[in-house]
Design an enzyme around this catalytic site. Structure first.
Site, PDB file in Angstrom:
ATOM      1  N   ASP A 239       0.811  -1.208   0.000  1.00  0.00           N
ATOM      2  CA  ASP A 239       0.000   0.000   0.000  1.00  0.00           C
ATOM      3  C   ASP A 239       0.850   1.265   0.000  1.00  0.00           C
ATOM      4  OD1 ASP A 239      -2.436   1.532   0.216  1.00  0.00           O
ATOM      5  OD2 ASP A 239      -3.329  -0.209   1.168  1.00  0.00           O
ATOM      6  N   GLU A 272      -1.130   1.902  -5.179  1.00  0.00           N
ATOM      7  CA  GLU A 272      -0.677   3.294  -5.149  1.00  0.00           C
ATOM      8  C   GLU A 272      -1.839   4.254  -5.394  1.00  0.00           C
ATOM      9  OE1 GLU A 272       1.054   6.874  -7.334  1.00  0.00           O
ATOM     10  OE2 GLU A 272      -0.357   5.325  -7.984  1.00  0.00           O
ATOM     11  N   GLY A 274      -3.442   4.982  -7.989  1.00  0.00           N
ATOM     12  CA  GLY A 274      -3.474   5.664  -9.271  1.00  0.00           C
ATOM     13  C   GLY A 274      -3.006   7.100  -9.238  1.00  0.00           C
ATOM     14  N   ASP A 294      -9.843   3.890  -3.190  1.00  0.00           N
ATOM     15  CA  ASP A 294     -10.600   2.767  -2.634  1.00  0.00           C
ATOM     16  C   ASP A 294     -12.042   2.771  -3.115  1.00  0.00           C
ATOM     17  OD1 ASP A 294      -8.327   2.062  -1.294  1.00  0.00           O
ATOM     18  OD2 ASP A 294      -9.051   2.619   0.696  1.00  0.00           O
TER      19      ASP A 294
END
Length: 472
Positions: A239, A272, A274, A294
């Site tokens: 993440d 990441e 985007g 998310d």
């Protein structure tokens, strides 16, 4: 088998660690190798063999290094993760975050794995069980972890294996949370092995994970990669939280290299969000990359992520996939038809199919959506070309993509609030105007023969129709 080219410093560093561990295991309390141990013929021969092999490999490295120029850019590894043999089709599995954020327990994990098997989902390709954050203790440990796996050093096309020498891992290892994994206490094993399902998946992140409840991997990349390999981890979702402002291209490259050096093929999922257009640089580093923030269990979130992901369609392919985030199917925020649209577009767009609901208690409608083999086959098609939006008229859209065998997948998607008719002309979807096709409806499981010129259907609000067209 994994082939990669190591830097000389990598090999020497590993060699020194192994030799140190070997000698350390023979030393007495005074720090010396006892005379009786030195007198053992096998000890001397093992030591001489080790030093000889190290010398030969170092000499070979220098010769090859001189003969073969480096690759351009900062990536000095001869191959990249696209060649780790993983992700030849989009990954499928389950992730706890959408339904069980930071509420993991061992019983849930075992029962989920059992449900994936007993329902037949695992046979359809749902193979990964992802534990997303909050699975480790807040602090790293202070023990030295010993890796007793068969030691492997991959040097160009030569593989050395020595079962005699343990590999010592530094202090400060990640520790599975005892409240989640009580059966691991007092055990040499650092993970829970899921019954009857072949994959065990963990998650690593940055200085802290997004929950701030466990340490991340920033600065510990190689150590954590080695730990994951020791545990038998198959998949790493990495993440983007608490990254200290470092460029994502640098952070993810470091972990990519670390996974390669771990000696175990591990699917690398870059999360990441985007932010820095990862589709343009992540294909050389990982097997999938998030193109969006998310996902949420509502219509706006589903549709917006489909659009954001669609912009990067040309960058996806076998070994590396655009990721618009996990599936919300079955979590209760949308209607059955809206979830059908969600699943259909994700399948056509070759997105990862990671279930995000409670599979232990899913209803029949949810199971029927997630287990539609014909739709899954579009997602997993060996041609590996991401389908995309090819026509838009207001809220009425045509999405399409080529499949193996000259077939074409088509989704007629009504994003509006009224039932409408949607038409896909052959010119819209890359077919010759003279083509005659057999149209297979993937949700109705019916076939219409001898269709010419165009495909037309009446589609309910927020619903879709999905087809595979087979030229005749």
């Amino acid at each position: 088998m994994v082939y990669r080219s190591l830097e000389l410093s990598d090999y020497l560093s590993t060699s020194i660690k192994i030799l140190g561990a070997f000698l350390l295991s023979t030393m007495d309390v005074g720090g010396a190798v006892p005379a009786d141990v030195m007198a053992i013929p096998t000890f001397k021969s093992s030591l001489v063999s080790f030093l000889s092999v190290t010398f030969v490999l170092c000499a070979t490295f220098l010769e090859v290094k001189e003969a073969r120029p480096n690759e351009t850019g900062d990536v000095k590894i001869r191959r990249n993760l696209l060649n780790n043999g993983l992700g030849r089709s989009p990954q499928m599995g389950w992730n706890n975050f959408n339904h069980f954020p930071c509420t993991l327990n061992e019983e849930l994990i075992r029962e989920t794995a059992d449900a994936m098997v007993s329902t037949g989902l695992s046979v359809l390709g749902y193979e990964y069980i992802n534990l997303d954050d909050c699975w480790a203790e807040q602090d790293r440990d202070s023990k030295v972890q010993v890796d007793n796996r068969l030691f492997q050093t991959h040097f160009l096309y030569l593989t050395l294996e020595s079962p005699l020498l343990p590999v010592c891992v530094n202090k400060g290892n990640l520790v599975p949370k005892s409240s989640i994994f009580p059966s691991n206490e007092g055990s040499d094993s650092s993970t829970i092995k899921v019954s009857r399902l072949g994959s065990m998946v963990m998650l690593g992140m940055k200085t802290l994970t997004c929950s701030k409840k466990m340490p991340g991997s920033l600065g510990y990349e190689q150590q954590d990669a080695n730990t994951f390999a020791l545990w038998g981890v198959d998949y790493l979702k990495y993440d983007n939280c608490h990254n200290k402002g470092q460029k994502p291209q640098e952070r993810y490259l470091t972990m990519s290299k670390a996974l390669l050096k771990s000696g175990r093929p591990i699917f690398f999922s870059l999360c990441e969000w985007g932010q820095d257009d990862p589709a343009t640089w992540a294909p050389s580093l990982g097997n999938s990359w998030r193109t969006t923030g998310d996902i949420k269990d509502n219509w706006e979130s589903i549709t917006s992520r489909a659009d954001q992901n669609d912009a990067w369609a040309s960058y996806a392919g076998p070994g590396g996939w655009n990721d618009p985030d996990m599936l919300e199917v079955g979590n209760g925020g949308l209607s059955t038809e809206e979830y059908r649209s969600h699943f259909s577009i994700w399948a056509l767009a070759k997105a990862p199919l990671l279930i995000g609901c409670d599979v232990r208690s899913m209803d029949n409608e949810t199971f029927e959506l997630l287990s539609n083999k014909e739709v899954i086959d579009v997602n997993q098609d060996k041609l590996g070309i991401q389908g995309k939006k090819v026509k838009k008229t207001g809220d009425l859209e045509v999405w399409s993509g080529p499949l193996s065998g000259g077939r074409v997948a088509v989704v007629l998607w009504n994003r509006g609030s009224q039932q409408s008719s949607i038409t896909a002309k052959w010119s819209d979807i890359g077919l010759k105007s003279s083509a005659t096709v057999e149209a297979r409806d993937l949700w109705e499981h019916t076939t219409t023969p001898s269709v010419e010129h165009q495909l037309e259907a009446t589609v309910d609000a927020h619903a879709c129709k999905m087809y595979v067209l087979i030229p005749q």
